[in-house]
Design an enzyme around this catalytic site. Structure first.
Site, PDB file in Angstrom:
ATOM      1  N   ASP A 122       0.593   3.838  -3.117  1.00  0.00           N
ATOM      2  CA  ASP A 122       0.158   5.220  -2.917  1.00  0.00           C
ATOM      3  C   ASP A 122       1.020   6.169  -3.745  1.00  0.00           C
ATOM      4  O   ASP A 122       0.517   7.093  -4.384  1.00  0.00           O
ATOM      5  CB  ASP A 122       0.243   5.551  -1.428  1.00  0.00           C
ATOM      6  CG  ASP A 122      -0.077   6.998  -1.135  1.00  0.00           C
ATOM      7  OD1 ASP A 122      -1.200   7.436  -1.441  1.00  0.00           O
ATOM      8  OD2 ASP A 122       0.790   7.711  -0.600  1.00  0.00           O
TER       9      ASP A 122
ATOM     10  N   GLU B 127      -4.659   0.584  -3.359  1.00  0.00           N
ATOM     11  CA  GLU B 127      -3.281   1.070  -3.509  1.00  0.00           C
ATOM     12  C   GLU B 127      -2.284  -0.088  -3.457  1.00  0.00           C
ATOM     13  O   GLU B 127      -1.282  -0.087  -4.190  1.00  0.00           O
ATOM     14  CB  GLU B 127      -2.972   2.088  -2.418  1.00  0.00           C
ATOM     15  CG  GLU B 127      -3.707   3.402  -2.598  1.00  0.00           C
ATOM     16  CD  GLU B 127      -3.478   4.384  -1.461  1.00  0.00           C
ATOM     17  OE1 GLU B 127      -3.730   5.572  -1.662  1.00  0.00           O
ATOM     18  OE2 GLU B 127      -3.039   3.942  -0.365  1.00  0.00           O
TER      19      GLU B 127
ATOM     20  N   GLU C  30       0.846  -1.209   0.000  1.00  0.00           N
ATOM     21  CA  GLU C  30       0.000   0.000   0.000  1.00  0.00           C
ATOM     22  C   GLU C  30       0.874   1.250   0.000  1.00  0.00           C
ATOM     23  O   GLU C  30       0.596   2.217  -0.730  1.00  0.00           O
ATOM     24  CB  GLU C  30      -0.903  -0.004   1.228  1.00  0.00           C
ATOM     25  CG  GLU C  30      -1.717   1.268   1.408  1.00  0.00           C
ATOM     26  CD  GLU C  30      -1.855   1.666   2.864  1.00  0.00           C
ATOM     27  OE1 GLU C  30      -2.124   2.865   3.097  1.00  0.00           O
ATOM     28  OE2 GLU C  30      -1.688   0.810   3.739  1.00  0.00           O
TER      29      GLU C  30
ATOM     30  N   ASP D 112      -6.948   1.254   0.920  1.00  0.00           N
ATOM     31  CA  ASP D 112      -5.625   0.674   1.162  1.00  0.00           C
ATOM     32  C   ASP D 112      -5.348  -0.491   0.219  1.00  0.00           C
ATOM     33  O   ASP D 112      -4.252  -0.605  -0.346  1.00  0.00           O
ATOM     34  CB  ASP D 112      -5.516   0.194   2.608  1.00  0.00           C
ATOM     35  CG  ASP D 112      -5.429   1.344   3.606  1.00  0.00           C
ATOM     36  OD1 ASP D 112      -5.269   2.499   3.169  1.00  0.00           O
ATOM     37  OD2 ASP D 112      -5.524   1.070   4.823  1.00  0.00           O
TER      38      ASP D 112
END
Length: 221
Positions: free
Chosen positions: A46, A117, A42, A114
């Site tokens: 991101d 990502e 994650e 989450d």
């Protein structure tokens, strides 16, 4: 990985080579102590999402730096990631503990954002940036083509409204928090002295503040 998850990824032209990597991206911390979860992927995803969207907005030449930043922030937000995750059918493929699922974890904006990502992180590790960027452009297209981020952020709008009307700055207060840690609900109240107040509930403090500011502006702005 389960056949259903592999078939689901196949809809996007993704054929995992390292299935353990993609399984990790789909695994919530509640699944089991011996199962690696999505958090590291994650973190990576991101950043990949941010550069993919920034590159896309730059190429579209949709405005000056301030406008681009406003759109970028909206398009990579937790709420947008969760909305994309729902639209592409992610929730049933998340691996989580029985209690977490019964508590609604698979529909939590925090968890969905989450995991979305984390999947982008897995894609970057296994396939590189360009295929991952292309995947982002496919599944984020409705958001980019829509109005996400084109309007001023509600908290900024409220602050400017207060200043323009010679009022005190808005004050935000968490008045309630409920639910388990993985699926918490925050209720936030925003008030402007001698004007009024409004409140809203969301799955994160930041999102609840945004929703409360929007409600305030609709009521008093």
């Amino acid at each position: 990985m389960k056949t259903e998850a592999l078939q689901w990824l196949g809809r996007f032209g993704i054929e995992p080579f390292d299935q353990s990597l993609w399984k990790q991206a789909l695994t919530h911390g509640s699944y089991g102590p011996d199962e690696p979860d999505y958090e590291r992927l994650e973190f990576l995803g991101d950043r990949v999402l941010g550069i993919a969207i920034a590159d896309w907005l730059y190429q579209r030449n949709t405005g000056p730096e301030g406008t681009l930043s406003q759109r970028l922030n909206a398009l990579v937000s937790r709420a947008t990631c969760a909305r994309v995750a729902r639209r592409i059918g992610l929730p049933p493929h998340i691996r989580m503990g029985k209690q977490a699922r019964e508590d609604g974890g698979a529909e939590s904006d925090n968890i969905l954002g989450d995991v979305m990502e984390a999947l982008l992180g897995a894609s970057f590790v296994e396939r590189g940036f360009e295929p991952t960027r292309d995947w982002v452009r496919t599944i984020w297209a409705p958001e980019v083509e829509g109005k996400a981020g084109t309007a001023k952020h509600p908290k900024s709008a409220l602050q400017e409204w207060a200043a323009g009307n010679r009022r005190r700055m808005p004050e935000y207060e968490v008045v309630d928090r409920s639910g388990p840690d993985h699926s918490s609900q925050f209720t936030v109240r925003v008030s402007v002295a001698n004007v009024g107040e409004a409140q809203a509930t969301a799955s994160s403090k930041q999102e609840a503040e945004t929703a409360a500011a929007k409600e305030f502006m609709e009521r008093y702005g």
